[in-house]
Design an enzyme around this catalytic site. Structure first.
Site, PDB file in Angstrom:
ATOM      1  CG  HIS A  49     -11.149 -22.444 -14.816  1.00 19.73           C
ATOM      2  ND1 HIS A  49     -10.299 -22.962 -13.860  1.00 19.73           N
ATOM      3  CD2 HIS A  49     -10.526 -22.619 -16.009  1.00 19.73           C
ATOM      4  CE1 HIS A  49      -9.207 -23.426 -14.452  1.00 19.73           C
ATOM      5  NE2 HIS A  49      -9.307 -23.219 -15.749  1.00 19.73           N
ATOM      6  CB  CYS A  79     -11.753 -26.668  -8.703  1.00 20.43           C
ATOM      7  SG  CYS A  79     -12.257 -25.000  -9.079  1.00 20.43           S
TER       8      CYS A  79
HETATM    9  N1  ARG Z   1      -4.592 -23.228  -9.417  1.00 14.95           N
HETATM   10  C1  ARG Z   1      -5.476 -23.798 -10.385  1.00 14.95           C
HETATM   11  C2  ARG Z   1      -5.370 -23.015 -11.692  1.00 14.95           C
HETATM   12  O1  ARG Z   1      -5.225 -21.828 -11.629  1.00 14.95           O
HETATM   13  C3  ARG Z   1      -6.888 -23.796  -9.897  1.00 14.95           C
HETATM   14  C4  ARG Z   1      -7.837 -24.479 -10.839  1.00 14.95           C
HETATM   15  C5  ARG Z   1      -9.272 -24.406 -10.407  1.00 14.95           C
HETATM   16  N2  ARG Z   1     -10.070 -25.233 -11.209  1.00 14.95           N
HETATM   17  C6  ARG Z   1     -11.290 -24.969 -11.678  1.00 14.95           C
HETATM   18  N3  ARG Z   1     -11.928 -25.902 -12.278  1.00 14.95           N
HETATM   19  N4  ARG Z   1     -11.815 -23.777 -11.609  1.00 14.95           N
HETATM   20  O2  ARG Z   1      -5.406 -23.566 -12.770  1.00 14.95           O
END
Ligand code: ARG
Length: 287
Positions: A175, A278
């Site tokens: 991300h 996150c």
């Molecule tokens: N387990 C989640 C996923 O893989 C973690 C999300 C992390 N969020 C972020 N904004 N980077 O989607």
């Protein structure tokens, strides 16, 4: 020592309103990013305690926190940054790439609607503020792993803002908010601040890296070591920067630029591949 501080611009803390979700059902039961290992044990009590420290710190800094109810069976809902993207009271909903998280889409859109936001239903696959970051009047938009490149045009139209498309290439930084940290969105381009963003150069392809260098020549470039401990997944109010205690080099870079690093340990939530940013969705507008 003092010369560095003399040259750093004065930083001003700006009020923030955030949406968070208590990790009551946190666990790692599936693997959708390289950090997740379902065979390893997780400690929900520890996740809750670490999350509470983040929550309390925001309140102590004078920020406002809204809460969305966690839903059983949606362990990743704690990562509210993926619940939408909100500017000027308008909330663009999300459409997850992975089936495991699609159950979160409706609860987030319902929450926005119930709290006075104008909700826009998404068309393309995108994961909200995980891949969209606002700097000044520009939206930085990531793709490569989760959000579809076609969502970049959509987000530009929905918010009538310029979009800078960036491509992520390292699966650990899937991300955009794991590879870029917006330190001061207000003093954007042409402002007095010497550094408005920080980023991890190795997380991007050559074209994106060149674009970042051109647009943000004074940005803080974070080392691979600090990136690897999720140092970029931090939250800033323009002065205070909440970040992983393990990102010590980045903390020093922040101090040199006049920011105040505040270490917050979310090691348990990192087992799900998420960190401070996150767990934090910024709510812009409506008050
Ligand atoms: N387990 C989640 C996923 O893989 C973690 C999300 C992390 N969020 C972020 N904004 N980077 O989607």
């Amino acid at each position: 020592m003092s010369t560095r501080f003399e040259s750093a611009p004065e930083r001003i803390a700006q009020h923030r309103r955030y949406l968070m979700c208590r990790p009551e059902y946190f666990t790692v039961s599936y693997r959708i990013n390289p950090w997740m290992e379902p065979s390893l044990p997780t400690d929900t009590g520890k996740a809750l305690a670490q999350w509470q420290t983040l929550y309390d710190t925001y309140l102590a800094l004078g920020h406002e926190i809204e809460l969305i109810d966690p839903v059983p069976g949606l362990p990743d809902m704690v990562y509210t940054a993926n619940g939408g993207f909100v500017i000027d009271g308008r909330a663009l909903g999300v459409k997850f790439r992975v089936d495991e998280r699609r159950g979160e889409e409706r609860p987030f859109m319902d929450w926005f609607a119930a709290h006075g936001f104008e909700v826009v239903e998404p068309r393309a696959v995108q994961e909200g503020e995980g891949d969209f970051l606002l700097v000044g009047d520009t939206i930085l938009a990531g793709s490569g792993f989760r959000s579809d490149p076609s969502s970049h045009r959509e987000v530009s139209e929905v918010f009538d803002r310029e979009v800078l498309s960036l491509t992520l290439v390292d699966p650990r930084f899937y991300h955009l908010d794991t590879a870029i940290s917006v330190l001061d969105p207000v003093q954007g381009e042409g402002g007095v601040a010497a550094a408005t963003i920080a980023y991890l150069p190795s997380a991007f392809d050559d074209t994106s890296r060149a674009m970042l260098e051109r647009r943000f020549p004074d940005a803080i470039r974070v080392s691979d070591d600090d990136g690897a401990v999720f140092g970029l997944n931090s939250a800033s109010d323009g002065l205070n920067v909440l970040l992983s205690p393990r990102a010590t080099g980045f903390a020093e870079q922040l101090r040199e630029r006049g920011y105040r690093p505040i270490p917050i340990d979310l090691s348990e939530l990192l087992l799900g591949g998420g960190g401070i940013k996150c767990c934090t969705l910024e709510l812009r507008g409506t008050r």
